[in-house]
Design a protein around this motif. Structure first.
Motif, PDB file in Angstrom:
ATOM      1  N   PRO A   9       0.791  -1.234   0.000  1.00 17.19           N
ATOM      2  CA  PRO A   9       0.000   0.000   0.000  1.00 17.19           C
ATOM      3  C   PRO A   9       0.823   1.284   0.000  1.00 17.19           C
ATOM      4  O   PRO A   9       1.854   1.372   0.670  1.00 17.19           O
ATOM      5  CB  PRO A   9      -0.823  -0.101   1.289  1.00 17.19           C
ATOM      6  CG  PRO A   9      -0.140  -1.129   2.121  1.00 17.19           C
ATOM      7  CD  PRO A   9       0.507  -2.069   1.169  1.00 17.19           C
ATOM      8  N   ALA A  75       5.273  -2.823   2.398  1.00 20.98           N
ATOM      9  CA  ALA A  75       4.955  -1.483   2.927  1.00 20.98           C
ATOM     10  C   ALA A  75       4.373  -1.608   4.334  1.00 20.98           C
ATOM     11  O   ALA A  75       4.891  -2.363   5.137  1.00 20.98           O
ATOM     12  CB  ALA A  75       4.074  -0.713   1.952  1.00 20.98           C
ATOM     13  N   ALA A  76       3.276  -0.908   4.630  1.00 21.07           N
ATOM     14  CA  ALA A  76       2.752  -0.916   6.005  1.00 21.07           C
ATOM     15  C   ALA A  76       2.330  -2.310   6.468  1.00 21.07           C
ATOM     16  O   ALA A  76       2.377  -2.622   7.667  1.00 21.07           O
ATOM     17  CB  ALA A  76       1.582   0.047   6.123  1.00 21.07           C
ATOM     18  N   LEU A 100      12.374   0.791   1.000  1.00 17.65           N
ATOM     19  CA  LEU A 100      13.097   1.942   0.463  1.00 17.65           C
ATOM     20  C   LEU A 100      13.836   2.667   1.579  1.00 17.65           C
ATOM     21  O   LEU A 100      14.993   3.060   1.440  1.00 17.65           O
ATOM     22  CB  LEU A 100      12.117   2.905  -0.215  1.00 17.65           C
ATOM     23  CG  LEU A 100      11.394   2.344  -1.446  1.00 17.65           C
ATOM     24  CD1 LEU A 100      10.177   3.179  -1.765  1.00 17.65           C
ATOM     25  CD2 LEU A 100      12.340   2.287  -2.634  1.00 17.65           C
ATOM     26  N   VAL A 103      14.059   1.143   7.820  1.00 17.66           N
ATOM     27  CA  VAL A 103      13.027   0.994   8.853  1.00 17.66           C
ATOM     28  C   VAL A 103      13.633   0.818  10.250  1.00 17.66           C
ATOM     29  O   VAL A 103      13.001   1.180  11.245  1.00 17.66           O
ATOM     30  CB  VAL A 103      12.033  -0.159   8.532  1.00 17.66           C
ATOM     31  CG1 VAL A 103      10.992   0.276   7.540  1.00 17.66           C
ATOM     32  CG2 VAL A 103      12.736  -1.400   8.060  1.00 17.66           C
TER      33      VAL A 103
HETATM   34  C1  DQA Z   1       8.320   0.962   3.538  1.00 16.36           C
HETATM   35  C2  DQA Z   1       8.462   1.135   5.062  1.00 16.36           C
HETATM   36  C3  DQA Z   1       7.144   0.859   5.760  1.00 16.36           C
HETATM   37  O1  DQA Z   1       7.304   1.009   7.168  1.00 16.36           O
HETATM   38  C4  DQA Z   1       6.093   1.854   5.296  1.00 16.36           C
HETATM   39  O2  DQA Z   1       4.851   1.574   5.887  1.00 16.36           O
HETATM   40  C5  DQA Z   1       5.973   1.919   3.799  1.00 16.36           C
HETATM   41  C6  DQA Z   1       7.192   1.824   2.990  1.00 16.36           C
HETATM   42  C7  DQA Z   1       9.598   1.353   2.787  1.00 16.36           C
HETATM   43  O3  DQA Z   1       9.711   0.979   1.622  1.00 16.36           O
HETATM   44  O4  DQA Z   1      10.485   2.010   3.337  1.00 16.36           O
HETATM   45  O5  DQA Z   1       4.909   2.148   3.265  1.00 16.36           O
HETATM   46  O6  DQA Z   1       8.046  -0.392   3.279  1.00 16.36           O
END
Ligand code: DQA
Length: 144
Positions: A9, A75-76, A100, A103
């Motif tokens: 997402p 992602a999330a 990307l 984290v």
């Molecule tokens: C993400 C890091 C996730 O915590 C965040 O919710 C994203 C993008 C990243 O690519 O850095 O949507 O996956």
């Protein structure tokens, strides 16, 4: 080698969403980047993005018997989805997790990765390049 690149997402909002964290390049630019390096590496790639957890689960299941590996940026859903973890375990394809942003240097709630528990490797904080590193890892992994 056939690889599925899965994006979760809000990654379709790249270029617009929080550019200080995710950069100014668009999702279309990410797709082009992936297609380019896959072409150079002789990888047959499928790229899919969804904002919906179940659609990502469906895409993982559809990779069974069809793809040789999965590169996934959930992602999330990384930090919440047991369903994506279970789907990765169910198909048992080698999977690499990509983020990307780095984290590990962000909020506490981003420190858990369910999907990562089913992945052989994680690349976080390398921007678009993380996807290339993940594909290289899977290529190497398949060859040895
Ligand atoms: C993400 C890091 C996730 O915590 C965040 O919710 C994203 C993008 C990243 O690519 O850095 O949507 O996956």
């Amino acid at each position: 080698m056939k690889l599925l690149f899965l994006n979760g997402p809000n990654l379709n909002m790249l270029g617009i969403r929080e550019p200080d964290i995710y950069g100014r390049q668009t999702y279309a630019a990410l797709e082009n980047f992936i297609r380019d390096f896959c072409g150079q590496m002789g990888i047959d790639c499928e790229i899919y993005q969804s904002n919906h957890e179940g659609a990502l689960v469906d895409a993982i299941q559809a990779a069974y018997g069809k793809m040789d590996g999965i590169v996934i940026n959930p992602a999330a859903y990384t930090h919440t989805s047991v369903a994506i973890l279970d789907a990765l375990k169910a198909v048992s394809l080698p999977a690499v997790e990509v983020h990307l942003s780095d984290v590990s240097k962000r909020e506490d709630f981003r420190q858990v990765s369910y999907a990562g528990m089913a992945c052989v490797k994680t690349y976080a904080g390398y921007g678009f390049d993380g996807y290339r590193l993940a594909a290289e890892y899977l290529l190497e992994h398949a060859e040895h």
